[in-house]
Write a protein that holds these residues in place. Structure first.
Motif, PDB file in Angstrom:
ATOM      1  N   LYS A  14      29.624  44.418  41.533  1.00 37.10           N
ATOM      2  CA  LYS A  14      30.979  43.941  41.753  1.00 37.10           C
ATOM      3  C   LYS A  14      31.835  45.291  41.575  1.00 37.10           C
ATOM      4  O   LYS A  14      31.291  46.459  41.345  1.00 37.10           O
ATOM      5  N   GLY A  15      33.134  45.003  41.796  1.00 32.04           N
ATOM      6  CA  GLY A  15      34.226  46.060  41.547  1.00 32.04           C
ATOM      7  C   GLY A  15      34.239  46.857  40.100  1.00 32.04           C
ATOM      8  O   GLY A  15      33.664  46.066  39.112  1.00 32.04           O
ATOM      9  N   PRO A  16      34.590  47.794  39.792  1.00 28.43           N
ATOM     10  CA  PRO A  16      34.603  48.700  38.695  1.00 28.43           C
ATOM     11  C   PRO A  16      35.559  47.711  37.294  1.00 28.43           C
ATOM     12  O   PRO A  16      35.194  47.839  36.418  1.00 28.43           O
ATOM     13  N   ALA A  17      36.526  47.017  37.947  1.00 24.15           N
ATOM     14  CA  ALA A  17      37.439  46.224  36.873  1.00 24.15           C
ATOM     15  C   ALA A  17      36.483  45.355  36.222  1.00 24.15           C
ATOM     16  O   ALA A  17      37.080  44.723  35.139  1.00 24.15           O
ATOM     17  N   VAL A  18      35.532  44.722  36.844  1.00 25.27           N
ATOM     18  CA  VAL A  18      34.858  43.589  36.148  1.00 25.27           C
ATOM     19  C   VAL A  18      33.424  43.952  35.659  1.00 25.27           C
ATOM     20  O   VAL A  18      32.751  43.186  34.936  1.00 25.27           O
TER      21      VAL A  18
ATOM     22  N   ARG B 149      43.771  43.013  34.907  1.00 27.75           N
ATOM     23  CA  ARG B 149      42.316  43.581  34.409  1.00 27.75           C
ATOM     24  C   ARG B 149      41.581  44.672  35.325  1.00 27.75           C
ATOM     25  O   ARG B 149      41.095  45.344  34.799  1.00 27.75           O
ATOM     26  N   LEU B 150      42.493  44.744  36.298  1.00 27.69           N
ATOM     27  CA  LEU B 150      42.098  46.181  37.015  1.00 27.69           C
ATOM     28  C   LEU B 150      42.510  47.358  36.257  1.00 27.69           C
ATOM     29  O   LEU B 150      41.848  48.282  36.538  1.00 27.69           O
TER      30      LEU B 150
ATOM     31  N   TYR C 134      40.486  52.892  44.870  1.00 23.42           N
ATOM     32  CA  TYR C 134      41.294  51.536  44.693  1.00 23.42           C
ATOM     33  C   TYR C 134      42.480  51.899  44.513  1.00 23.42           C
ATOM     34  O   TYR C 134      43.386  51.046  43.828  1.00 23.42           O
TER      35      TYR C 134
ATOM     36  N   TYR D  82      45.273  49.059  45.120  1.00 24.85           N
ATOM     37  CA  TYR D  82      45.354  47.695  44.281  1.00 24.85           C
ATOM     38  C   TYR D  82      45.731  48.160  42.915  1.00 24.85           C
ATOM     39  O   TYR D  82      46.290  47.542  42.238  1.00 24.85           O
TER      40      TYR D  82
ATOM     41  N   LYS E 101      49.388  48.470  42.917  1.00 17.95           N
ATOM     42  CA  LYS E 101      49.972  47.092  43.089  1.00 17.95           C
ATOM     43  C   LYS E 101      50.066  46.590  41.536  1.00 17.95           C
ATOM     44  O   LYS E 101      50.861  45.871  41.137  1.00 17.95           O
TER      45      LYS E 101
ATOM     46  N   ILE F 136      35.119  32.840  42.313  1.00 18.16           N
ATOM     47  CA  ILE F 136      35.134  34.234  41.833  1.00 18.16           C
ATOM     48  C   ILE F 136      35.250  34.516  40.549  1.00 18.16           C
ATOM     49  O   ILE F 136      34.343  35.385  40.075  1.00 18.16           O
TER      50      ILE F 136
ATOM     51  N   ILE G 199      44.653  41.622  53.328  1.00 18.26           N
ATOM     52  CA  ILE G 199      43.465  41.328  52.987  1.00 18.26           C
ATOM     53  C   ILE G 199      42.447  41.609  54.047  1.00 18.26           C
ATOM     54  O   ILE G 199      41.227  42.461  53.750  1.00 18.26           O
TER      55      ILE G 199
ATOM     56  N   PRO H 146      36.099  45.577  46.664  1.00 17.62           N
ATOM     57  CA  PRO H 146      35.164  44.481  46.102  1.00 17.62           C
ATOM     58  C   PRO H 146      36.148  43.119  46.019  1.00 17.62           C
ATOM     59  O   PRO H 146      37.348  43.128  45.819  1.00 17.62           O
TER      60      PRO H 146
ATOM     61  N   ASP I 265      36.543  41.098  43.588  1.00 13.44           N
ATOM     62  CA  ASP I 265      37.389  40.846  42.449  1.00 13.44           C
ATOM     63  C   ASP I 265      38.820  41.696  42.566  1.00 13.44           C
ATOM     64  O   ASP I 265      39.576  41.196  41.747  1.00 13.44           O
ATOM     65  N   MET I 266      38.879  42.587  43.356  1.00 15.01           N
ATOM     66  CA  MET I 266      40.359  43.150  43.808  1.00 15.01           C
ATOM     67  C   MET I 266      41.123  42.172  44.414  1.00 15.01           C
ATOM     68  O   MET I 266      42.162  42.047  44.448  1.00 15.01           O
ATOM     69  N   ILE I 267      40.187  41.870  45.822  1.00 11.72           N
ATOM     70  CA  ILE I 267      41.069  41.188  46.924  1.00 11.72           C
ATOM     71  C   ILE I 267      41.571  39.752  46.069  1.00 11.72           C
ATOM     72  O   ILE I 267      42.396  39.115  46.586  1.00 11.72           O
ATOM     73  N   GLN I 268      40.871  39.426  45.165  1.00 13.79           N
ATOM     74  CA  GLN I 268      41.137  38.256  44.429  1.00 13.79           C
ATOM     75  C   GLN I 268      42.722  38.372  43.681  1.00 13.79           C
ATOM     76  O   GLN I 268      43.347  37.385  43.759  1.00 13.79           O
ATOM     77  N   ILE I 269      43.119  39.660  43.674  1.00 15.07           N
ATOM     78  CA  ILE I 269      44.376  39.954  43.234  1.00 15.07           C
ATOM     79  C   ILE I 269      45.492  39.172  44.152  1.00 15.07           C
ATOM     80  O   ILE I 269      46.380  38.579  44.006  1.00 15.07           O
ATOM     81  N   ASP I 270      44.994  39.393  45.606  1.00 14.93           N
ATOM     82  CA  ASP I 270      46.075  39.222  46.526  1.00 14.93           C
ATOM     83  C   ASP I 270      46.030  37.765  46.888  1.00 14.93           C
ATOM     84  O   ASP I 270      46.845  37.146  46.915  1.00 14.93           O
TER      85      ASP I 270
END
Lengths: 618, 451
Positions: free
Chosen positions: A84-88, A433-434, A542, A545, A548, B170, B403, B412, B414-419
């Motif tokens: 998954k993404g680096p944040a998690v 968390r990002l 990223y 995001y 943001k 998610i 999105i 990923p 988990d970032m789109i989750q933010i939106d």
């Protein structure tokens, strides 16, 4: 006897608190009921996990101990969510329940300024709402400027099995019988919580052919920013996956009333994230099976932890339940599962520094504050230790913000929202968390560790060097362009990336999803270590995001910077909704931002407070 | 640094001029984006500027814009006031444009609050400011309930529920990566769900009937045989409000259309003069046309002659419009009743003679009653909350479009989750529901997790 700081309880919170205080040069005493039980892991043998693994990194970045000891002693480690993404992403290790405590004890015993005492603490010396020391079971008094309570689940703890209730701590340890009553007398609001642990099985009696093997990663990892991998990747211990079945569920349903929980023998509130197996079967009756993991507890004894199977059924039912599981038909149970009920203090009575609002110079950390988990405990212990020492030094406390660390989220949640069940960190509790990633914990927090004196010059210089390199590489990518030469376009084509028509910066090229920073390194002969490349790549890929999230965080900080004076009398403020008034009086938020996070406090209440403060000239 | 807020600062009514007030760091910049005239960024402070408010190049209204730069303003922030022509539709349209361009709808009492916090109002006024905030909050609460009541509110609740299920899923994928019972939400799955969410939001936008009336007005079709008095009814309605009657070009030149304002709502009225059975070609065109009008309008007025028995044409008209909102005007009541009114039980019936004053008022009252547009002064808040809802819903659609781009860029989940979380929060804002631990509660309700 006199100490500057006394820490009561030598679990994960107590060890960090005592080490931090002693390392900061303060004469410290750590009191434990059983010296062989220092930093023990009475429940799950794992350290880290989602969000928690990042907390261990944060502890290390600040100069704490948990990550370093875990690196030395674990028997398996893996990166969760690596796809998954680096944040998690987050590390999880299987600790060794023998060597981890042993190493931690060594660390304590070798620590200058730190004494370890085996004794039970039954009371506190308090004068004029200020702490003066502790009173032991035999009446001995030991004085100190500061006391940190890290008593875990030992306050009036009851072990529950079926219809029996026995007053003792985990692993048959002696509980603290009077301390919580004494805290109540001092004015603390005591809550009763419950948790549980599954049975332990003899590893030699498991039929592994009926299980699925789960190995550690083949990439080397460390929790600590200062350690090189200390383990043999080839020699990690596996875990195993099995499932419950219809038969198991039938046994549970038939005996439901015999469990402490369903038989009505429990008063404490259990955590939703850690339901007993009977809870799972009842609440999710449509599921025909549940996952269970077999996890080794140590290389030095035979216990296998049956993760997912915590229960408070009587022993004979436990035998039937366990033997109904495939692969465990002939297993020998070495320790039965039990539920445990214990007293904790309502964390709304703590400041974000973890000093209590009721008794000056009394700090609390770990399960006594209503949390659950080794990592959550260690993190609070470290912060309590640091802040106790800072208080002695007459310096401002270290309070991490929600956009700086999971530790900040954890403590802010506790002191702002309180908790009704044992609190566990989840990534979903962190709105930013990002920003709170596994990979950047050092960049986020090491400077604080250095400022409070737990990170030495050498490690600090290493951090500054890393920051400089990240900046240098980022600027290089921003300033250098790639032009549409034949060679470049062929290279891009090979990566299924669109050909260039005009020149673009390397920075923009890296934004293409199919382009990795290693591709750019290859093209332009750039040589940086992987950790630098990783940071730069994450920041660029990223960027949208991350920006943001930073904007959102700034909004929060804006409100956070609007301070509320400590002595504000909410009963004086006209027009506040009564629910809001009640909560505000209890929580005593330090900022408008914190006030806004309290459930039951509405935006109009916030407006009213702001107008009131303005009127008062604050 | 404060965000930029906007509100209509005059009571909304049919009145001649409305003032829309904008305050905040970005106020001049935002108004300038939608203003055709001088560059407002360069004009002097405390000037009034003539020009037009435009929306995507279309002129919305002719306006005077006052520019007042900080600190010599009511809130001590940059303030822009737009004086526009009154009427709910135009004023709200301008408000909506400003909301879409980066303003936030002001909370009750927020201008006064800012004025106070920025040191503009003295201490004596502080108490009254607090009272104001307090009392207006109550009003807001009612307004929120009025604004998106019933159906729409439920639709949003349902949508939020389906979004929170995805969010919880998610989160479970992240917090419990080894948990097998939860499907792994990938960008592909997300794309599918987003298509659904988007269509639901669009549906909600469409169903905001209440708002549609305020924004687009009410469309009325008049039906009846020739010489039954349609034109005089039409003229009575239109003339009084000095509306324009225009001939619409068409094959048969038989549709007359005009607009008048009733309680601030624009009423578009269509006379289907030529729809009747004559020769075959016109019949065909006429039938199609009348069907189309029946579909389009919000209300139908059927005019019948008191002095005649119900003809086949009348019956056909009644049959065709039987499922619509309709008012039946029985005209020529000075003549002998030959009409059999037993067909007209349970109908909204008005009896009149080519719509004299009494009849006209009765008809208007009926329209007001049917569309619930009485007490417009009070109800303006209802519209405000709808304008706010609509601008928030549009923001959701915008985020979904973003999105889509992120998915293309392999961002990923988990970032789109933010939106997605943001959309869920915005929807919660619309119906006044947001509770910070809702997601975590959902997590443990939906999935069976634990050690």
């Amino acid at each position: 006897m006199n100490y500057e700081i006394i820490v009561v309880g030598a679990g994960h919170a107590g060890c960090e608190a005592a080490l931090a205080s002693a390392r900061k040069g303060h004469k410290t005493l750590l009191v434990t009921g059983n010296i062989n039980n220092v930093a023990s892991m009475p429940c799950n043998p794992s350290i880290g996990g989602s969000a928690k693994g990042i907390v261990v990194r944060e502890i290390d970045a600040l100069g704490g101990q948990m990550g370093k000891t875990a690196d030395k002693t674990h028997i398996q480690i893996k990166m969760l969510n690596s796809s998954k993404g680096p944040a998690v992403r987050s590390l999880r290790a299987q600790g060794d329940k023998v060597t981890y405590p042993k190493e931690m004890l060594k660390e304590l015993q070798n620590q200058e300024n730190l004494d370890v005492l085996e004794a039970i603490v039954e009371d506190l010396i308090v004068e004029n709402n200020k702490i003066g020391g502790i009173v032991l079971e035999d009446g001995t008094k030991i004085t100190s400027n500061i006391v940190i309570l890290t008593t875990g689940t030992y306050l009036k703890s009851d072990i529950l099995v079926g219809d029996t209730r026995t007053r003792k701590g985990p692993n048959d340890e002696k509980p603290s019988l009077y301390l919580s009553d004494n805290l109540k007398k001092l004015g603390f609001d005591i809550i009763r919580l419950k948790t549980g642990t599954p049975p332990r099985l003899d590893r030699h009696t498991i039929d592994y052919t009926k299980t699925r093997r789960e190995d550690g990663d083949s990439t080397p990892w460390t929790f600590s920013f200062d350690n090189e991998p200390l383990y043999d990747i080839e020699k990690q211990e596996p875990c195993y996956l099995i499932y419950t079945n219809e038969n198991t569920h039938n046994i549970i349903m038939e005996n439901l009333n015999k469990s402490s929980m369903y038989g009505g023998y429990v008063e404490g509130v259990g955590p939703r994230y850690c339901p007993s197996i009977e809870d799972k079967v009842v609440r999710f009756s449509d599921k025909d099976r549940h996952q269970l993991f077999l996890e080794p507890e140590s290389l030095y004894y035979d216990d296998i932890y049956l993760q997912g199977f915590s229960t408070s059924m009587p022993y004979d039912v436990q035998e039937k339940m366990v033997h109904s599981l495939e692969g465990l038909e002939n297993v020998k149970i070495l320790k039965y599962a039990y539920a445990i009920e214990y007293d904790a203090i309502n964390p709304l009575q703590m400041n974000a520094s973890l000093e209590s609002k009721i008794i000056e110079n009394l700090y609390t950390a770990g399960q006594i504050n209503g949390t659950s988990g080794y990592e959550e405990a260690a993190a609070q212990g470290l912060i309590a230790g640091i802040n106790a020492a800072l208080k002695l030094e007459e310096k401002e406390p270290l309070i991490l913000k929600r956009n700086e660390a999971y530790i900040g989220v954890l403590i802010d949640d506790l002191v702002t929202k309180g908790t009704m069940e044992p609190y566990r960190l989840l990534t979903s509790r962190a709105e930013f968390r990002l920003l709170l990633r596994h990979d950047n914990a050092d960049l986020r927090l090491r400077r604080y560790g250095y400022e409070v004196g737990l990170i030495d010059n050498e490690r600090y210089t290493k951090l500054v060097d890393k920051e400089n390199k990240i900046n240098k590489l980022t600027i290089f990518l921003q300033e250098n362009k790639v032009t549409p030469t034949k060679q470049i376009n062929e290279y891009l084509e090979n990566l299924n990336s669109a050909k260039l028509k005009d020149g673009i910066t390397l920075y923009d090229l890296l934004k293409r999803p199919e382009i990795k920073i290693t591709n750019i390194c290859e093209l332009f002969d750039i040589d940086y270590s992987n950790e630098i490349l990783e940071q730069v790549e994450i920041n660029i890929k990223y960027e949208g995001y991350i920006k943001k999230t930073i904007r959102e965080a700034e909004k929060m900080l804006n409100l956070e910077n609007k301070k509320i004076p400590e002595n504000l009398d909410y009963s004086e403020i006209p027009n506040l909704a009564s629910e809001a008034r009640e909560k505000l009086i209890k929580v005593k938020p330090t900022s408008i931002g914190q006030a806004a996070r309290i459930s039951g406090v509405n935006p109009s209440d916030i407006s009213i407070i702001m107008v009131y403060l303005k009127k008062k000239g604050c | 640094m404060n965000d930029t807020i906007v509100a209509i600062s005059t009571p909304i009514s049919v009145g001649a001029i409305s003032i829309i007030r904008v305050s905040g760091d970005d106020s001049i910049n935002i108004v300038n984006k939608v203003f055709k005239g001088k560059d407002l960024n360069t004009v002097n402070s405390h000037t009034i500027n003539y020009g037009h408010i435009i929306d995507k190049d279309k002129i919305i209204d002719e306006v005077l814009v006052s520019i007042m730069k900080a600190p010599k303003t009511f809130t001590k922030e940059d303030i822009v006031e737009i004086n526009c022509h009154g009427g709910i539709a135009t004023t709200n349209k301008i408000l909506e444009i400003l909301l879409n361009n980066g303003c936030r709808l002001a909370e009750p009492g927020e201008f006064t609050k800012r004025a106070f916090l920025n040191g503009r109002i003295d201490l004596v006024e502080a108490e009254s400011v607090m009272d104001l905030i307090n009392s207006k909050t109550e009003l807001t609460r009612k307004m929120a309930i009025n604004g998106v009541e019933g159906k729409i509110s439920n639709l949003i609740k349902e949508l939020r529920q389906s979004i929170i299920e995805i969010l919880a899923n998610i989160e479970v994928n992240i917090d419990y990566p080894e948990y097998e019972d939860a499907i792994i939400i990938t960008n592909n799955i997300l794309e599918e769900k987003l298509t659904y969410i988007k269509s639901e939001i669009n549906k909600i936008l469409e169903k905001s009937e209440n708002t549609k009336i305020y924004k687009d007005g009410i469309k009325i079709g008049i039906f009846g045989k020739p010489n039954v008095g349609k034109s005089s009814i039409l003229n009575a309605l239109l003339e009084e409000d000095k509306a324009i009657v225009t001939d619409i070009e068409g094959t048969t030149r038989d549709v007359v259309e005009g607009t008048f304002i009733l309680n601030g709502i624009s009423i578009n009225i269509i006379d289907t003069a030529g729809i009747r059975k004559t020769d075959d070609i016109v019949e065909k065109i006429g039938v199609e046309k009348s069907k189309k009008i029946i579909d389009e309008v919000d209300l139908i007025i059927v005019v019948l002659n008191n002095n005649e028995e119900l003809s086949n044409d009348d019956k056909e008209i009644l049959e065709q419009t039987k499922n619509k909102n309709r008012i039946i005007v029985i005209n020529k009541n000075d003549l002998e009743r030959k009409l059999d009114i037993k067909y007209l039980k349970d109908e909204n019936v008005i009896t009149s003679n080519t719509l004299n004053d009494n009849g006209l008022n009765e008809l208007k009252d009926k329209i007001i009653e049917l569309f619930n547009i009485g007490n417009i002064e009070e109800k303006d808040l209802t519209y405000l909350s709808s304008a706010r809802s609509i601008s928030l819903l549009k923001k959701c659609v915008e985020i979904i479009n973003e999105i889509d781009i992120s998915i293309l860029n392999d961002i990923p989940v988990d970032m789109i989750q933010i939106d997605l979380k943001n959309i869920w929060d915005i929807l919660g804002e619309i119906i006044g529901e947001s509770y910070s631990d809702e997601l975590i509660d959902q997590l443990f309700t939906q999935f069976c997790l634990g050690k």
